[in-house]
Enzyme design. Sequence first.
Site, PDB file in Angstrom:
ATOM      1  N   CYS A   1      37.279 -33.795 -55.401  1.00 48.59           N
ATOM      2  CA  CYS A   1      35.858 -34.085 -55.602  1.00 48.59           C
ATOM      3  C   CYS A   1      35.068 -32.943 -54.988  1.00 48.59           C
ATOM      4  O   CYS A   1      34.012 -32.609 -55.578  1.00 48.59           O
ATOM      5  CB  CYS A   1      35.419 -35.507 -55.004  1.00 48.59           C
ATOM      6  SG  CYS A   1      36.157 -36.872 -55.848  1.00 48.59           S
TER       7      CYS A   1
ATOM      8  N   LYS B   1      28.625 -41.742 -58.839  1.00 46.04           N
ATOM      9  CA  LYS B   1      29.087 -41.026 -59.975  1.00 46.04           C
ATOM     10  C   LYS B   1      30.350 -41.648 -60.455  1.00 46.04           C
ATOM     11  O   LYS B   1      31.154 -42.115 -59.730  1.00 46.04           O
ATOM     12  CB  LYS B   1      29.471 -39.449 -59.209  1.00 46.04           C
ATOM     13  CG  LYS B   1      30.323 -39.420 -58.179  1.00 46.04           C
ATOM     14  CD  LYS B   1      30.536 -38.020 -57.502  1.00 46.04           C
ATOM     15  CE  LYS B   1      31.505 -37.996 -56.494  1.00 46.04           C
ATOM     16  NZ  LYS B   1      32.826 -38.076 -56.794  1.00 46.04           N
TER      17      LYS B   1
ATOM     18  N   VAL C   1      35.407 -35.449 -49.122  1.00 49.56           N
ATOM     19  CA  VAL C   1      36.750 -35.682 -49.374  1.00 49.56           C
ATOM     20  C   VAL C   1      36.651 -36.162 -51.040  1.00 49.56           C
ATOM     21  O   VAL C   1      36.107 -36.495 -51.572  1.00 49.56           O
ATOM     22  CB  VAL C   1      37.319 -37.036 -48.645  1.00 49.56           C
ATOM     23  CG1 VAL C   1      37.150 -36.644 -47.175  1.00 49.56           C
ATOM     24  CG2 VAL C   1      36.618 -38.132 -49.011  1.00 49.56           C
ATOM     25  N   THR C   2      38.034 -35.695 -51.544  1.00 48.97           N
ATOM     26  CA  THR C   2      39.094 -34.887 -50.938  1.00 48.97           C
ATOM     27  C   THR C   2      38.839 -33.476 -51.241  1.00 48.97           C
ATOM     28  O   THR C   2      38.128 -33.086 -52.477  1.00 48.97           O
ATOM     29  CB  THR C   2      40.594 -35.269 -51.361  1.00 48.97           C
ATOM     30  OG1 THR C   2      40.379 -35.186 -52.799  1.00 48.97           O
ATOM     31  CG2 THR C   2      40.860 -36.592 -50.889  1.00 48.97           C
TER      32      THR C   2
ATOM     33  N   LYS D   1      34.603 -37.093 -60.792  1.00 43.47           N
ATOM     34  CA  LYS D   1      35.151 -36.304 -59.466  1.00 43.47           C
ATOM     35  C   LYS D   1      34.154 -35.334 -59.293  1.00 43.47           C
ATOM     36  O   LYS D   1      33.728 -35.156 -58.030  1.00 43.47           O
ATOM     37  CB  LYS D   1      36.439 -35.583 -59.972  1.00 43.47           C
ATOM     38  CG  LYS D   1      37.615 -36.315 -60.441  1.00 43.47           C
ATOM     39  CD  LYS D   1      38.831 -35.698 -60.785  1.00 43.47           C
ATOM     40  CE  LYS D   1      39.914 -36.726 -61.222  1.00 43.47           C
ATOM     41  NZ  LYS D   1      39.424 -37.235 -62.346  1.00 43.47           N
TER      42      LYS D   1
ATOM     43  N   ASP E   1      31.384 -38.552 -51.013  1.00 43.79           N
ATOM     44  CA  ASP E   1      32.348 -39.624 -51.181  1.00 43.79           C
ATOM     45  C   ASP E   1      32.889 -40.269 -49.732  1.00 43.79           C
ATOM     46  O   ASP E   1      34.121 -40.210 -49.760  1.00 43.79           O
ATOM     47  CB  ASP E   1      33.602 -39.308 -52.179  1.00 43.79           C
ATOM     48  CG  ASP E   1      33.075 -39.130 -53.438  1.00 43.79           C
ATOM     49  OD1 ASP E   1      31.833 -39.112 -53.750  1.00 43.79           O
ATOM     50  OD2 ASP E   1      33.980 -38.487 -54.274  1.00 43.79           O
TER      51      ASP E   1
ATOM     52  N   GLN F   1      38.337 -13.482 -53.455  1.00 47.01           N
ATOM     53  CA  GLN F   1      37.425 -12.791 -54.116  1.00 47.01           C
ATOM     54  C   GLN F   1      35.879 -12.722 -53.646  1.00 47.01           C
ATOM     55  O   GLN F   1      35.011 -12.800 -54.480  1.00 47.01           O
ATOM     56  CB  GLN F   1      37.567 -12.954 -55.864  1.00 47.01           C
ATOM     57  CG  GLN F   1      38.970 -13.039 -56.136  1.00 47.01           C
ATOM     58  CD  GLN F   1      39.247 -13.150 -57.541  1.00 47.01           C
ATOM     59  OE1 GLN F   1      38.299 -12.721 -58.280  1.00 47.01           O
ATOM     60  NE2 GLN F   1      40.143 -14.012 -57.982  1.00 47.01           N
TER      61      GLN F   1
ATOM     62  N   GLU G   1      31.945 -42.151 -55.479  1.00 48.31           N
ATOM     63  CA  GLU G   1      32.426 -42.454 -56.802  1.00 48.31           C
ATOM     64  C   GLU G   1      32.779 -43.922 -57.123  1.00 48.31           C
ATOM     65  O   GLU G   1      33.520 -44.545 -56.192  1.00 48.31           O
ATOM     66  CB  GLU G   1      33.800 -41.639 -56.731  1.00 48.31           C
ATOM     67  CG  GLU G   1      34.478 -41.705 -58.109  1.00 48.31           C
ATOM     68  CD  GLU G   1      35.942 -41.035 -58.191  1.00 48.31           C
ATOM     69  OE1 GLU G   1      36.453 -40.965 -59.295  1.00 48.31           O
ATOM     70  OE2 GLU G   1      35.993 -40.160 -57.098  1.00 48.31           O
TER      71      GLU G   1
END
Length: 811
Positions: A754, A721, A749-750, A724, A617, A794, A665
């Site tokens: 997204c 798309k 971004v962002t 998001k 995007d 993790q 987007e």
Amino acid sequence: MNSLQLNSKSKLPPSQTIKADSTPAQLHTESNADILKLHGMSDSASNSCVLNNNMDHYVEIILATKENTRDVGWMISDDCNAIEEQISIPFYETVTEGSNFKYADWKDQPVVRQAKIKWRPDNTISWMERHLEMTQGFIVVGKAPCLLILGEPTHDREDLNEDERRLPDISKIRGYIVPAGYGIIIKKGTWHDFPVSVGPEATVFVINTKEVVEALASMKEPSPMDFGDCYKVRTADVFKHIRLKFPDLRPIANSFCSLNTSDVTTMPRADSEVSAVPSLYGKGMKRVEVEKWGGSRADCVWVVPIINVEHFDSRVFGPSVQPHLNKYHPEIANRGWRDYGNKRGLDRISKMFKNHGIRCTAVVSSDLVYDNELMSKLRDLKTDEEWEIGAHGLNNSSKRHGFQTYSEETQAVEDCIQLLGGAFDNDKPKTWLSPGFSVSTSTSDILLDAGIENILDFVDDDVPFRLIKDNGDGKNGEDFPPSVLCLPYSMETNDFSLVLTRHLSPKDYASALESHIEQLAKESRESEEPIVVCLGLHTFVSGTPAAVNELGKMLTRLENVSNIVWATAQEVSGCVKAQEPPQKIVYPPTESIWIDGDFPLNSLLRDRSKVALLLIDFQNDFLQIGGFGEKLGNDVTSLRRVIAPTKSVLSHARSVGVRVIHTREGHRPNLMDLTPLKGEHCNGIGKEGLHGRLMVRSEWGNDIVPELMPATDGSECVIDKPGKSAFFQTDLEFILRNTNIDTLIVCGVTTEICVHSTVRDATDRGFKCIVLDDCTASYFDEFHSVGLNMISSQDGIFGVVADSKAIIDCL
């Protein structure tokens, strides 16, 4: 802002002076040669008689000091060094007394008189006189300074002929600001006018002779004089086609109260120390004209309707349609006329502009937030008609900015912005118009610190310019100092000037605006350079039935002019920003996300045939002014910082054969793929923006920014798309599996929306992700940091985080 800005803790070199340009609105510094050149003169041709241009000549304004008054007289100050010869009086142990001032010559017995001088609206210097047989003294007492117009003697100039010696030299005439407690004894032959108030009433002791007093008292009206030692000329007779004037100094009068001219560099004001500076807009404020802006509409005139929605205290007289009624309270007629504007005039104006599809900027007095009916109208205009709401001070009746202390003005600005922000869902105003054409010596600085982005500036101009603040830390070239954009708020297109001052009829008023806009449109077409003009409209002036009727006809006729862009102040600002270099922004470091050593980066990138660079995007709607992101109130410069490192990664990926995939987007033009939930939360999708419809495919906002455009040979996939995640309702997964891709280098971004949605979906589908810190960004710094920490937490639950340098080194 028509003021000389004075800020704290700055020093003015003695060689610098405050001068007036060819318009009274601007005071600045320049050499005397520049002043002469400005008026068609050379240094060698300085005598006033050679001037032929038909123009106003504004004299240079300087703060009087002992040094700069030497050619016209002698400064009277508290400088003990001025006492050259002392009288020895043994019993005056605590007194240092000078001998008789040897340069003073009063011809016969001097006459000492006191004069009270009030401000006069006419700033023309109509008369100049001189005396060859005596000196004169002017001593300023009280609290207010005064202005002395003085010209160097010409009677003994060897470079002039006999006739020229009888005339003042325009290049040697200056305006000297003399603070209270100081004075000047002018030399024989010095050309002078009577002292002038700079705003507040001034008190001056005048020392001259009985001959002069009697000559003046005998005259029924001003006229030239040439008898005895009284020689007076009318400047209009001397300077053909030249009107000699001084600037309106009222906006800066406070700055010259209680000055210490023995040290011109220190000038205390109110509760802060400030000093004279060589700038109209304040210490370190540099005025830089915007050179390149306008985008694809660079050959257009950008017209910005500014709707003044003002509050007036009922206990104070305000603008009037019947000035003679402004004598006694309650003053019903003029007050009713003003109130009528907000009650009815605003409705008429808004409907008129709505009929022509024009958005406006409404500058609002914050005291009006308590008027529920009016606020409801303004909220509807902001939401439904996409009007911009700017700030217009607390009200138009209370203490003006030019007469407030620094702390008072700072508080007034903060209160105004907070009140308006609270009234409009915490959407604080970005545009400011000072009430009553009144600014102080610190207004620019205060507005900049308060977060104002655009100032409607009281100058007759047709280009925007930036005020760039130099903090004096030597980092300006690298760290992009803070700045504010100024749009010219011209008196030539203001209904106060055209209707209330010049008394134009509604038809003539509309005709004047139309001619102004048409001429600017013509000039813009011919020069292929953009022009901006603001229309100052007051609800109680332009909102009357007759005015709206004629203005509506004007708008209809102007529809035939193809190169007019109607815009709000913020839209002009956005267009300017879109073509400016991005400002350098410092972001907080992310923690516990960096990858070093051979694992896992090198192992992930060992087989480049299975790696794809996914650029999410990078489109105008999110990274450019005038796009959807900016429409939501975000600072798009915070995203643009990623363009440079992403461009480096993209270039390297192409060079080593890594597959590149872009995403955008956006929605179909009919919006049938826009869910009701998204449409509700993302208000504005599909609406007209500065460059077309927002978040709609095939529109300007949907395009990828020029720096990161897909390869022109068609080798790089572009995924459109509607959501998001890049995997939602797209064929991205099919493309990745069909090309044997198992690892994604993710930029975009962002970060928290997204990018995060795509990375989460990718890991659920079994794709390994490497997210680049300096190639991803958010409108909010903390969201960026938290988002990356979540990805790498993790032991990399959603992937690993690296930077552009590490990726380039490993590929």
